[in-house]
Motif scaffolding. Structure first.
Motif, PDB file in Angstrom:
ATOM      1  N   LEU A 182      61.312  31.800  41.541  1.00 41.56           N
ATOM      2  CA  LEU A 182      62.220  32.355  43.481  1.00 41.56           C
ATOM      3  C   LEU A 182      63.132  33.749  43.675  1.00 41.56           C
ATOM      4  CD1 LEU A 182      62.502  31.196  46.172  1.00 41.56           C
ATOM      5  CD2 LEU A 182      64.056  29.904  45.608  1.00 41.56           C
ATOM      6  N   VAL A 183      62.692  34.543  44.463  1.00 40.28           N
ATOM      7  CA  VAL A 183      63.037  35.774  43.842  1.00 40.28           C
ATOM      8  C   VAL A 183      63.061  35.688  46.165  1.00 40.28           C
ATOM      9  CG1 VAL A 183      60.711  37.023  44.437  1.00 40.28           C
ATOM     10  CG2 VAL A 183      63.638  37.915  43.914  1.00 40.28           C
ATOM     11  N   GLN A 184      64.282  36.956  46.229  1.00 38.95           N
ATOM     12  CA  GLN A 184      63.648  37.338  47.788  1.00 38.95           C
ATOM     13  C   GLN A 184      63.203  38.579  48.658  1.00 38.95           C
ATOM     14  OE1 GLN A 184      68.691  38.232  48.986  1.00 38.95           O
ATOM     15  NE2 GLN A 184      68.810  35.903  49.270  1.00 38.95           N
ATOM     16  N   ALA A 185      63.004  38.397  48.921  1.00 41.25           N
ATOM     17  CA  ALA A 185      61.996  39.822  49.887  1.00 41.25           C
ATOM     18  C   ALA A 185      62.446  41.102  49.012  1.00 41.25           C
ATOM     19  CB  ALA A 185      61.934  39.785  51.134  1.00 41.25           C
ATOM     20  N   GLY A 186      61.655  42.244  48.546  1.00 40.97           N
ATOM     21  CA  GLY A 186      62.478  43.385  47.985  1.00 40.97           C
ATOM     22  C   GLY A 186      63.169  43.014  47.053  1.00 40.97           C
ATOM     23  N   GLY A 187      62.754  41.976  46.197  1.00 37.56           N
ATOM     24  CA  GLY A 187      63.059  41.553  44.780  1.00 37.56           C
ATOM     25  C   GLY A 187      61.887  42.178  43.701  1.00 37.56           C
ATOM     26  N   PHE A 188      62.124  41.773  42.649  1.00 34.91           N
ATOM     27  CA  PHE A 188      61.445  41.944  41.362  1.00 34.91           C
ATOM     28  C   PHE A 188      61.092  40.898  40.654  1.00 34.91           C
ATOM     29  CE2 PHE A 188      63.744  42.863  38.103  1.00 34.91           C
ATOM     30  CZ  PHE A 188      65.057  43.341  38.633  1.00 34.91           C
ATOM     31  N   LEU A 189      59.436  40.995  40.204  1.00 37.60           N
ATOM     32  CA  LEU A 189      59.580  39.861  39.350  1.00 37.60           C
ATOM     33  C   LEU A 189      58.462  40.849  38.400  1.00 37.60           C
ATOM     34  CD1 LEU A 189      58.863  35.987  40.728  1.00 37.60           C
ATOM     35  CD2 LEU A 189      60.753  36.911  39.366  1.00 37.60           C
ATOM     36  N   ARG A 190      58.918  40.105  36.810  1.00 33.89           N
ATOM     37  CA  ARG A 190      57.463  40.643  35.775  1.00 33.89           C
ATOM     38  C   ARG A 190      56.891  39.691  34.943  1.00 33.89           C
ATOM     39  NH1 ARG A 190      57.620  44.246  30.250  1.00 33.89           N
ATOM     40  NH2 ARG A 190      58.229  42.354  29.157  1.00 33.89           N
ATOM     41  N   LEU A 191      56.051  39.024  35.198  1.00 33.39           N
ATOM     42  CA  LEU A 191      54.751  38.009  34.926  1.00 33.39           C
ATOM     43  C   LEU A 191      54.623  38.872  33.368  1.00 33.39           C
ATOM     44  CD1 LEU A 191      52.781  37.164  38.386  1.00 33.39           C
ATOM     45  CD2 LEU A 191      55.334  36.119  37.264  1.00 33.39           C
TER      46      LEU A 191
ATOM     47  N   ASN B  19      59.178  45.384  44.847  1.00 29.94           N
ATOM     48  CA  ASN B  19      59.250  45.434  46.598  1.00 29.94           C
ATOM     49  C   ASN B  19      58.437  44.011  46.728  1.00 29.94           C
ATOM     50  OD1 ASN B  19      59.338  46.224  49.451  1.00 29.94           O
ATOM     51  ND2 ASN B  19      58.139  47.259  49.530  1.00 29.94           N
ATOM     52  N   LEU B  20      58.777  43.228  46.350  1.00 36.23           N
ATOM     53  CA  LEU B  20      57.885  41.426  46.714  1.00 36.23           C
ATOM     54  C   LEU B  20      58.397  41.011  48.224  1.00 36.23           C
ATOM     55  CD1 LEU B  20      58.629  39.785  43.859  1.00 36.23           C
ATOM     56  CD2 LEU B  20      56.078  39.949  44.231  1.00 36.23           C
ATOM     57  N   LYS B  21      57.041  40.789  48.585  1.00 35.06           N
ATOM     58  CA  LYS B  21      56.524  40.294  50.055  1.00 35.06           C
ATOM     59  C   LYS B  21      56.716  39.152  49.792  1.00 35.06           C
ATOM     60  CE  LYS B  21      54.828  44.734  51.612  1.00 35.06           C
ATOM     61  NZ  LYS B  21      53.452  45.557  52.063  1.00 35.06           N
ATOM     62  N   PRO B  22      57.219  38.145  51.322  1.00 35.13           N
ATOM     63  CA  PRO B  22      56.549  37.117  51.513  1.00 35.13           C
ATOM     64  C   PRO B  22      55.252  35.884  51.437  1.00 35.13           C
ATOM     65  CG  PRO B  22      58.513  37.295  53.135  1.00 35.13           C
ATOM     66  CD  PRO B  22      57.966  38.390  52.407  1.00 35.13           C
ATOM     67  N   GLU B  23      54.618  37.784  51.701  1.00 38.87           N
ATOM     68  CA  GLU B  23      53.090  37.419  51.415  1.00 38.87           C
ATOM     69  C   GLU B  23      52.483  37.262  50.025  1.00 38.87           C
ATOM     70  OE1 GLU B  23      54.321  38.805  53.363  1.00 38.87           O
ATOM     71  OE2 GLU B  23      53.594  40.953  53.838  1.00 38.87           O
TER      72      GLU B  23
ATOM     73  N   VAL C 203      58.103  34.058  47.133  1.00 36.78           N
ATOM     74  CA  VAL C 203      59.111  35.113  47.952  1.00 36.78           C
ATOM     75  C   VAL C 203      59.243  34.648  48.782  1.00 36.78           C
ATOM     76  CG1 VAL C 203      59.184  37.015  48.220  1.00 36.78           C
ATOM     77  CG2 VAL C 203      57.999  36.998  46.854  1.00 36.78           C
ATOM     78  N   SER C 204      61.252  34.774  49.293  1.00 35.28           N
ATOM     79  CA  SER C 204      62.001  34.040  50.497  1.00 35.28           C
ATOM     80  C   SER C 204      62.263  35.212  51.727  1.00 35.28           C
ATOM     81  CB  SER C 204      63.349  33.395  49.852  1.00 35.28           C
ATOM     82  OG  SER C 204      64.242  34.618  49.641  1.00 35.28           O
ATOM     83  N   SER C 205      62.342  34.948  52.625  1.00 35.77           N
ATOM     84  CA  SER C 205      62.480  35.901  53.605  1.00 35.77           C
ATOM     85  C   SER C 205      64.393  36.283  53.724  1.00 35.77           C
ATOM     86  CB  SER C 205      61.508  35.701  55.166  1.00 35.77           C
ATOM     87  OG  SER C 205      61.631  34.627  55.467  1.00 35.77           O
TER      88      SER C 205
END
Length: 125
Positions: free
Chosen positions: A10-19, A84-88, A123-125
């Motif tokens: 779970l990450v906020q919008a604008g955040g990042f993750l590495r899979l 730069n993750l987005k809710p979508e 991704v939460s908004s």
């Protein structure tokens, strides 16, 4: 080859993750690799792909400029850096291996022979 994807969360919008996608079994470097995602009620969609050598990469328009696919054949691992993750972008993300013998496009899930179990990205908004 067996695939196991991990690194979602779970990450906020604008955040990042590495899979990451760890491969075991047959020679990982023999396969082209891809990332797909599936949101609830939607079909599985192409995200990115990388050739066996890592030289060729392609991205869905929706993630181009934000996501980077890479691989380390010495470590038998595939990566997806998501910025730069987005809710979508919320979906279950799957890694997949492609032997290259399929007549389907690399964007088509049917061209992939092996699939990992998926990892949830929210991704939460």
């Amino acid at each position: 080859v067996q695939l196991q994807a991990y690194g979602g969360g779970l990450v906020q919008a604008g955040g990042f993750l590495r899979l990451s996608c760890a491969a075991s079994g047959r020679t990982f470097s023999n396969y082209g690799m891809g990332w797909f995602r599936q949101a609830p009620g939607k079909e599985r969609e192409f995200v990115a792909r990388i050739s066996w050598s890592g030289v060729i990469t392609d991205y869905a328009d929706s993630v181009k400029g934000r996501f980077v696919i890479s691989r380390d054949n010495a470590k038998n691992t595939l990566y997806l850096q998501m910025n730069n993750l987005k809710p979508e972008d919320t979906a279950v993300y799957y890694c997949a291996a492609r032997s290259g013998s399929s007549s389907y496009s690399y964007k088509d899930p049917r061209s992939y022979d092996l699939w990992g179990q998926g990892t949830q990205v929210t991704v939460s908004s």
